[in-house]
Design a protein around this motif. Sequence first.
Motif, PDB file in Angstrom:
ATOM      1  N   TRP A 279      11.039   6.714  -6.659  1.00  0.00           N
ATOM      2  CA  TRP A 279       9.572   6.684  -6.639  1.00  0.00           C
ATOM      3  C   TRP A 279       9.112   5.935  -5.403  1.00  0.00           C
ATOM      4  O   TRP A 279       9.670   4.897  -5.049  1.00  0.00           O
ATOM      5  CB  TRP A 279       9.031   5.993  -7.892  1.00  0.00           C
ATOM      6  N   GLU A 280       8.080   6.494  -4.764  1.00  0.00           N
ATOM      7  CA  GLU A 280       7.462   5.862  -3.597  1.00  0.00           C
ATOM      8  C   GLU A 280       5.995   5.578  -3.913  1.00  0.00           C
ATOM      9  O   GLU A 280       5.353   6.314  -4.666  1.00  0.00           O
ATOM     10  CB  GLU A 280       7.565   6.774  -2.372  1.00  0.00           C
ATOM     11  N   MET A 281       5.479   4.495  -3.319  1.00  0.00           N
ATOM     12  CA  MET A 281       4.079   4.126  -3.549  1.00  0.00           C
ATOM     13  C   MET A 281       3.414   3.787  -2.237  1.00  0.00           C
ATOM     14  O   MET A 281       3.975   3.066  -1.411  1.00  0.00           O
ATOM     15  CB  MET A 281       3.985   2.923  -4.491  1.00  0.00           C
ATOM     16  N   ALA A 282       2.214   4.344  -2.036  1.00  0.00           N
ATOM     17  CA  ALA A 282       1.399   4.021  -0.859  1.00  0.00           C
ATOM     18  C   ALA A 282       0.056   3.504  -1.360  1.00  0.00           C
ATOM     19  O   ALA A 282      -0.540   4.094  -2.271  1.00  0.00           O
ATOM     20  CB  ALA A 282       1.195   5.256   0.012  1.00  0.00           C
ATOM     21  N   PRO A 283      -0.421   2.390  -0.803  1.00  0.00           N
ATOM     22  CA  PRO A 283      -1.755   1.907  -1.206  1.00  0.00           C
ATOM     23  C   PRO A 283      -2.806   2.987  -0.999  1.00  0.00           C
ATOM     24  O   PRO A 283      -2.661   3.886  -0.156  1.00  0.00           O
ATOM     25  CB  PRO A 283      -1.971   0.707  -0.286  1.00  0.00           C
ATOM     26  N   ALA A 284      -3.841   2.916  -1.782  1.00  0.00           N
ATOM     27  CA  ALA A 284      -4.897   3.926  -1.709  1.00  0.00           C
ATOM     28  C   ALA A 284      -5.438   4.040  -0.293  1.00  0.00           C
ATOM     29  O   ALA A 284      -5.785   3.039   0.334  1.00  0.00           O
ATOM     30  CB  ALA A 284      -6.018   3.578  -2.680  1.00  0.00           C
ATOM     31  N   GLY A 285      -5.489   5.253   0.224  1.00  0.00           N
ATOM     32  CA  GLY A 285      -5.999   5.492   1.568  1.00  0.00           C
ATOM     33  C   GLY A 285      -4.975   5.339   2.662  1.00  0.00           C
ATOM     34  O   GLY A 285      -5.254   5.662   3.819  1.00  0.00           O
ATOM     35  N   ALA A 286      -3.779   4.846   2.352  1.00  0.00           N
ATOM     36  CA  ALA A 286      -2.755   4.655   3.383  1.00  0.00           C
ATOM     37  C   ALA A 286      -2.040   5.971   3.646  1.00  0.00           C
ATOM     38  O   ALA A 286      -1.767   6.734   2.712  1.00  0.00           O
ATOM     39  CB  ALA A 286      -1.760   3.591   2.949  1.00  0.00           C
ATOM     40  N   PRO A 287      -1.707   6.275   4.900  1.00  0.00           N
ATOM     41  CA  PRO A 287      -1.005   7.527   5.198  1.00  0.00           C
ATOM     42  C   PRO A 287       0.475   7.425   4.848  1.00  0.00           C
ATOM     43  O   PRO A 287       1.014   6.336   4.668  1.00  0.00           O
ATOM     44  CB  PRO A 287      -1.213   7.675   6.709  1.00  0.00           C
ATOM     45  N   GLY A 288       1.113   8.585   4.797  1.00  0.00           N
ATOM     46  CA  GLY A 288       2.553   8.609   4.611  1.00  0.00           C
ATOM     47  C   GLY A 288       2.959   8.524   3.157  1.00  0.00           C
ATOM     48  O   GLY A 288       2.142   8.268   2.276  1.00  0.00           O
ATOM     49  N   PRO A 289       4.258   8.738   2.905  1.00  0.00           N
ATOM     50  CA  PRO A 289       4.748   8.712   1.524  1.00  0.00           C
ATOM     51  C   PRO A 289       4.763   7.320   0.919  1.00  0.00           C
ATOM     52  O   PRO A 289       4.801   7.176  -0.293  1.00  0.00           O
ATOM     53  CB  PRO A 289       6.167   9.280   1.647  1.00  0.00           C
TER      54      PRO A 289
END
Length: 614
Positions: A346-356
């Motif tokens: 599982w990968e997580m990106a903060p809201a609005g951040a680009p990329g996976p």
Amino acid sequence: WTAPSPNPFFFWHLQLLLPFPAGMGCWAREVLVPEGPLYRVAGTAVSISCNVTGYEGPAQQNFEWFLYRPEAPDTALGIVSTKDTQFSYAVFKSRVVAGEVQVQRLQGDAVVLKIARLQAQDAGIYECHTPSTDTRYLGSYSGKVELRVLPDVLQVSAAPPGPRGRQAPTSPPRMTVHEGQELALGCLARTSTQKHTHLAVSFGRSVPEAPVGRSTLQEVVGIRSDLAVEAGAPYAERLAAGELRLGKEGTDRYRMVVGGAQAGDAGTYHCTAAEWIQDPDGSWAQIAEKRAVLAHVDVQTLSSQLAVTVGPGERRIGPGEPLELLCNVSGALPPAGRHAAYSVGWEMAPAGAPGPGRLVAQLDTEGVGSLGPGYEGRHIAMEKVASRTYRLRLEAARPGDAGTYRCLAKAYVRGSGTRLREAASARSRPLPVHVREEGVVLEAVAWLAGGTVYRGETASLLCNISVRGGPPGLRLAASWWVERPEDGELSSVPAQLVGGVGQDGVAELGVRPGGGPVSVELVGPRSHRLRLHSLGPEDEGVYHCAPSAWVQHADYSWYQAGSARSGPVTVYPYMHALDTLFVPLLVGTGVALVTGATVLGTITCCFMKRLRKR
């Protein structure tokens, strides 16, 4: 005395032993053909070479070929000539006209007789004759070699053989293998030739729907006539790595195994058997070759099948609540095991951040779980709950866990060895997760108790903290930091920890600039104190207090719910006035008083200038 008459017979022999006249050279015509007998198979091609040496005349010599059949050993049948186009006898005329029988000149004094499709009546003694161009008849003008025609007894088929016609080139059986699985094909090849022959068996691949021929058939692997196993150029590395194998099972069964099937392995596979015999001169000649269609192979690639879905949908939770996400890997995929392996994370990106985003947790190909950077020490579980379903569980979510989550699945294939090769990867659609903020607001005010501190004394710095909002059971921590001046300006070096008290009441001491003792303590529910004992010049600097609010979740982990920073507090260790008067009494009391007053004024002036600059 009268000499005896010479013996004519003796004189003729003497002529042969004496050198040739000057300018004629030493020569004797010789016609060379292969040593026989030669064994070839009916229906195949044969080439018989012939060349002449030691001749006179033009560099381009002519050749005539004759056949003496076993049933008429004294009758010469004209086959073909390099000089006379009408030389052929009727039994060969049509074949010569059709090009099935021809003589090909290699150079002026060398030719080769070629017969495209041998017939049983082609067996016999072949004579290569060269019409004389010499001034003297000396040497041999023809050479003979026996050719024996063997029946065609070579058999090739798929193993195990299917129904009659199943291996027909126009309709081969179809096989489908998953990428990473083994591709195994068998071939039966046998011969009952009475002479000692060797079989060479090879497996080849052609592009689907392409006509089969030497130019379109790519050899995969084969057993040569000397029993050596060799692979075609594109497959040599896989043979060396053990991912490609070819073995003989029993007397006539051959089995090819391609480990870790790849997309490029798709195509129509054939088995080619060639029969070889050793001629009297020691060279090996191929006397028969047959080919059988084994199967048309389709490779189901993982990249075309791998699919990843996530659930249960957009999540909204509060801090401290558990967060569960499910990932399902689907498609017509081979089961994980010997030939295929999968990893899921599982990968997580903060809201609005680009990329996976960054890795949260994953299960590798061996089923071993690991956490991504920044998640160590937290209660996070990554587990397989069904054959292709994986679950991520955060026991206590934090506001910082809010963002967009994606599930990443990777498929690996394994050959005959242990080496894994990544064959495909797929990411799920983004899954938004919202975590409510704690709503904690901190403020901090710090000051130096007493306002002025002298060298050798204890400096006490106090920090009062105010809190608004937050859940019950909120705990506070505070740390003290210092920035050191350099040439009157604050250093660009990050602030240095002096000491602090954590949310669990445990003191943490850093490094004091002056190197002396430090005390940190909680003097009230929301009041912290830092004491610097035996203050020295090295302790000069700008200090600040950094409080933080902590919440303990149900899994007993701590989460920082808020933080603040106080204003700067300048600590400058003054000198006592009497210290400036310790001047040697030899210069006199008056001079000492004047000198001390001057020194004290200079120090005060410099301090005021630096204070104004700050």
